[in-house]
Design a protein around this motif. Structure first.
Motif, PDB file in Angstrom:
ATOM      1  N   GLU A  38      -2.107  -0.545   9.716  1.00 31.67           N
ATOM      2  CA  GLU A  38      -3.054   0.415   9.163  1.00 31.67           C
ATOM      3  C   GLU A  38      -4.482  -0.044   9.377  1.00 31.67           C
ATOM      4  N   GLN A  54     -13.291   9.145   6.321  1.00 31.35           N
ATOM      5  CA  GLN A  54     -12.299   8.902   5.278  1.00 31.35           C
ATOM      6  C   GLN A  54     -12.800   9.248   3.878  1.00 31.35           C
ATOM      7  N   LYS A  58     -10.868  11.883   1.601  1.00 28.25           N
ATOM      8  CA  LYS A  58     -10.312  11.482   0.303  1.00 28.25           C
ATOM      9  C   LYS A  58     -10.814  12.406  -0.806  1.00 28.25           C
ATOM     10  N   VAL A  75      -6.812   7.256  -3.201  1.00 22.98           N
ATOM     11  CA  VAL A  75      -6.163   7.814  -2.015  1.00 22.98           C
ATOM     12  C   VAL A  75      -6.247   6.793  -0.892  1.00 22.98           C
ATOM     13  N   THR A  76      -5.137   6.576  -0.213  1.00 25.55           N
ATOM     14  CA  THR A  76      -5.100   5.687   0.949  1.00 25.55           C
ATOM     15  C   THR A  76      -4.702   6.503   2.171  1.00 25.55           C
ATOM     16  N   LEU A  77      -5.578   6.548   3.160  1.00 27.22           N
ATOM     17  CA  LEU A  77      -5.284   7.264   4.398  1.00 27.22           C
ATOM     18  C   LEU A  77      -4.599   6.337   5.386  1.00 27.22           C
ATOM     19  N   LEU A  78      -3.797   6.896   6.254  1.00 25.00           N
ATOM     20  CA  LEU A  78      -3.100   6.122   7.284  1.00 25.00           C
ATOM     21  C   LEU A  78      -3.572   6.605   8.656  1.00 25.00           C
ATOM     22  N   SER A 101      -0.911  11.156   7.744  1.00 27.38           N
ATOM     23  CA  SER A 101      -0.229  10.875   6.481  1.00 27.38           C
ATOM     24  C   SER A 101      -1.146  10.084   5.558  1.00 27.38           C
ATOM     25  N   ALA A 102      -0.830  10.130   4.266  1.00 29.01           N
ATOM     26  CA  ALA A 102      -1.603   9.389   3.269  1.00 29.01           C
ATOM     27  C   ALA A 102      -0.726   9.193   2.039  1.00 29.01           C
ATOM     28  N   TYR A 103      -1.191   8.373   1.116  1.00 30.23           N
ATOM     29  CA  TYR A 103      -0.509   8.245  -0.169  1.00 30.23           C
ATOM     30  C   TYR A 103      -1.547   8.001  -1.252  1.00 30.23           C
ATOM     31  N   SER A 111       3.529  10.005  -1.364  1.00 29.26           N
ATOM     32  CA  SER A 111       2.915  10.310  -0.074  1.00 29.26           C
ATOM     33  C   SER A 111       2.610  11.799   0.080  1.00 29.26           C
TER      34      SER A 111
END
Length: 334
Positions: A38, A54, A58, A75-78, A101-103, A111
């Protein structure tokens, strides 16, 4: 334990330690591999776009999914999952999209999938070789809008419940709106019908005479079969919008068959610009679709049998013919 045994044991312990250390290091590396991927800076152009934007992405995720910030804290972006493509290149135009994708809340199970759409990065129909939107000057990637789809994880149950509630409320609101529009239209229609009936009562004899003269002029033998027109009244089955010049439907009864009604449809226009819905004394002209006078009967009725036998009739019980040119497709109702 002699000297040789001690040295052998020391070597064994040393190798065992190295083996255990390497094993632990390998497990740690495997566990951290996704994070390493990542945070790798060797992203595609789409991944770099996600990284560069980002913060706004987010913010958009939180704003769209949890505007009150009750459930999503982070929020974590991939970026490594980012893939871009044009959605069409065939017979219609297409726009560029980035899927990723993100989670949330530092929990990979929570996710979601995101889609960024770029309305100004567009290709015309039949573009089979797609441009690079990051290099082509004609492709503008500055504006975008987003859409998100959450996973099946139970964390998102609150979101699904919100959507169900919003959908139910929207249906309820739409139903109320439709009911309100229906009631308004019903009131308008009833008022328009009342006003038009006032005009019709004042012009009833002239209206009957005009329709009867035209019908029997075209086929004199019909008068012997039907007799004079007994009444013309506004049909209850109307498709028109009140106070317009759209087609109005009328029920016509004849002297010899008063229990049955034929139907004519015509557009009404006032003769001098005044509205027939506001002034019952206004003379009017009526016109017919494509300049054809038409009168229809109900299937399997006595009128249907008579209309079908007319030289101007057809098998479905309708009399239809073109009005003379000097009429200019209209009939005057004084």
């Amino acid at each position: 334990m002699n000297h040789y045994q001690y040295e052998a044991f020391s070597v064994f312990k040393s190798k065992k330690f190295i083996f255990i250390f390497c094993g632990i290091a390998l497990l740690v590396f495997i566990a951290c591999l996704p994070s390493l991927v990542e945070h790798s800076y060797d992203y595609t152009d789409d991944g770099k776009f996600i990284v560069e934007h980002q913060e706004s992405i987010k913010e958009t995720i939180i704003e769209m999914l949890d505007p009150e910030k009750k459930h999503i804290q982070s929020v974590t972006l991939l970026p490594g999952t980012a893939q871009g493509e044009y959605d069409n290149g065939g017979s219609i135009s297409g726009n560029y999209h980035i899927y990723f994708s993100a989670y949330v809340n530092d929990n990979r199970e929570q996710s979601l999938k995101g889609e960024l759409s770029f309305p100004d990065a567009e290709i015309p129909p039949f573009t089979f070789i797609h441009p690079n939107p990051y290099e082509d000057a004609d492709q503008d990637m500055t504006s975008w809008y987003a859409d998100f789809e959450v996973s099946e994880n139970s964390f998102w149950d609150w979101k699904r419940e919100e959507e169900v509630a919003e959908y139910a409320w929207k249906n309820f609101a739409d139903s109320l709106s439709d009911l309100g529009k229906s009631l308004v239209k019903q009131v308008q229609t009833e008022r328009a019908a009342l006003l038009f009936d006032q005009w019709l009562q004042e012009h009833q004899e002239n209206f009957k005479s005009a329709i009867q003269t035209e019908l029997y002029r075209a086929d004199p033998e019909l008068e012997q079969s039907l007799g004079k027109i007994q009444s013309i009244r506004l049909s209850k089955r109307q498709d028109y919008f009140p106070y317009s010049t759209k087609e109005l439907r009328f029920d016509v009864t004849f002297e010899k068959y008063p229990e049955e009604a034929a139907t004519i449809e015509a557009e009404f226009y006032s003769q001098d610009g005044r509205s027939i819905f506001k002034d019952s004394s206004v003379p009017a002209v009526i016109s017919f679709y494509n300049g054809r006078f038409a009168i229809k009967s109900e299937a399997d009725s006595k009128l249907s049998s008579i209309f079908s036998k007319s030289r101007l009739g057809n098998s479905i019980g309708e009399i239809s013919y073109e009005l003379p040119e000097d009429y200019k497709e209209r009939i005057l109702i004084p």
